[in-house]
Design an enzyme around this catalytic site. Structure first.
Site, PDB file in Angstrom:
ATOM      1  N   HIS A 157      -3.498  -5.585   1.017  1.00  0.00           N
ATOM      2  CA  HIS A 157      -2.852  -5.836   2.315  1.00  0.00           C
ATOM      3  C   HIS A 157      -2.886  -7.316   2.676  1.00  0.00           C
ATOM      4  O   HIS A 157      -3.812  -7.755   3.358  1.00  0.00           O
ATOM      5  CB  HIS A 157      -3.600  -5.069   3.409  1.00  0.00           C
ATOM      6  CG  HIS A 157      -3.380  -3.595   3.381  1.00  0.00           C
ATOM      7  ND1 HIS A 157      -2.383  -2.974   4.082  1.00  0.00           N
ATOM      8  CD2 HIS A 157      -4.046  -2.617   2.733  1.00  0.00           C
ATOM      9  CE1 HIS A 157      -2.431  -1.665   3.878  1.00  0.00           C
ATOM     10  NE2 HIS A 157      -3.436  -1.412   3.058  1.00  0.00           N
TER      11      HIS A 157
ATOM     12  N   GLU B 100      -1.325  -8.800   4.956  1.00  0.00           N
ATOM     13  CA  GLU B 100      -1.275  -8.995   6.416  1.00  0.00           C
ATOM     14  C   GLU B 100      -2.667  -8.920   7.041  1.00  0.00           C
ATOM     15  O   GLU B 100      -2.854  -9.359   8.172  1.00  0.00           O
ATOM     16  CB  GLU B 100      -0.329  -7.956   7.056  1.00  0.00           C
ATOM     17  CG  GLU B 100      -0.902  -6.550   7.234  1.00  0.00           C
ATOM     18  CD  GLU B 100      -0.852  -5.692   5.962  1.00  0.00           C
ATOM     19  OE1 GLU B 100      -0.606  -6.249   4.874  1.00  0.00           O
ATOM     20  OE2 GLU B 100      -1.076  -4.470   6.063  1.00  0.00           O
TER      21      GLU B 100
ATOM     22  N   CYS C 231       0.838  -1.203   0.000  1.00  0.00           N
ATOM     23  CA  CYS C 231       0.000   0.000   0.000  1.00  0.00           C
ATOM     24  C   CYS C 231       0.874   1.255   0.000  1.00  0.00           C
ATOM     25  O   CYS C 231       1.576   1.516  -0.959  1.00  0.00           O
ATOM     26  CB  CYS C 231      -0.963  -0.054   1.191  1.00  0.00           C
ATOM     27  SG  CYS C 231      -2.329   1.108   1.046  1.00  0.00           S
TER      28      CYS C 231
END
Lengths: 224, 88
Positions: free
Chosen positions: A195, A197, A87
């Protein structure tokens, strides 16, 4: 010994703890690196996380690229170390010249916070080695400036060299050629807007980020 | 010499400008017709001390290239005026 991942914290980063948590949940070691440090502290891989480094003043990544740690990241990448920008981290890596192109305001001018479908377009990178070609992953995006742009020459080069790593199934932001992630010529620096994660557990709604982060934990070590 | 500098940063031709297109679509709804090619940029102003205009321009060119613009998507137009009566 588990792999040590360094996660860079700039003033204004806000996804660095999520990355630490995700890496640790997969059995890796993770530690924060401060943007003012002049080294990457001997880690095995570096993540430049999401957020608003230096407030995104001037342009996202425009000031972060001059943070002292960036010289060390350049050196680390040049020696073959795995560097992933997620990002805002992707924006930082393009501004720093570690990845080609730039990230523009989303087509439609909306901040996008949703889950997207991604197709793995290359498994020959430090972020996708454990995924399979054509695999579809559901991973969240959370950005205003994620509209990937580059010159026609750069796009032709990315395509010819198999450097488009991830594409959106349904383009959310206007990115050229549906690009969600690209890598450098050495395939050890990868940037992506989604993302991974935030897709590492059932509680988060998806575990599709796991093969990506597992790839990072298996990335080749930098030379020397 | 003191120079008053204005740098106008704009998106390069051919780069989509979502803000510009939104404004262009909005203007006719307010009764402003016949508008084409709206582009949104930003303006950066500062004063600069330099020995002469040539070195001032060189300095501003360099800062545009390295910092004020992203050359992948942006161009800069530089306006530079010597400040009248400023101490040398």
């Amino acid at each position: 010994m588990s792999v040590r991942v360094g996660v860079v914290r700039f003033p204004g980063s806000n996804c660095e703890l999520d990355v630490l948590e995700a890496v640790r949940s997969l059995g890796g070691d993770a530690e924060l690196l401060w943007h003012g440090d002049r080294s990457v502290a001997g880690v095995d891989a570096v993540v430049v996380p999401g957020g608003f480094a230096h407030g995104d003043y001037l342009r996202p990544g425009a000031i972060a690229r001059f943070s002292p740690v960036m010289d060390a990241i350049h050196e680390f990448a040049a020696s073959g170390g795995a560097v992933v920008g997620i990002c805002n981290g992707f924006q930082v890596l393009t501004e720093a010249g570690l990845l080609p192109g730039a990230l523009q305001k989303n087509r439609g001018l909306k901040f996008l916070c949703t889950t997207t479908g991604l197709r793995v377009e290359s498994t020959n990178t430090v972020l996708t080695s454990q995924a399979s070609l054509g695999q579809v992953l559901r991973v969240p995006i959370n950005h205003f400036e994620g509209n990937y742009t580059c010159s026609p020459e750069t796009l032709a080069e990315l395509r010819a060299d198999d450097r488009v790593v991830l594409r959106y199934l349904a383009n959310p932001n206007g990115s050229v050629d549906d690009i969600a992630g690209v890598c450098n010529a050495g395939r050890n620096v990868v940037g992506l807007m989604p993302h991974p994660e935030r897709a590492t557990g059932d509680l988060l709604g998806s575990t599709d980020g796991v093969p990506l982060l597992r790839s990072l934990l298996k990335a080749p070590q930098p030379a020397g | 010499m003191l120079f008053s500098v204005r740098v106008e940063v704009s998106l390069r031709p051919g780069i989509a400008d979502p803000q510009g297109s939104t404004i262009e679509r909005s203007l006719p709804t307010l009764g402003f017709d016949g508008i084409r090619g709206v582009r949104v940029g930003k303006s950066i102003r500062f004063d600069l001390l330099a020995v002469d205009e040539e070195s001032a321009r060189r300095e501003v060119d360099d800062m545009c290239r390295r910092f004020l613009t992203n050359p992948v998507i942006e161009d800069a137009t530089i306006d530079l005026d010597a400040c009248e009566g400023a101490p040398a």
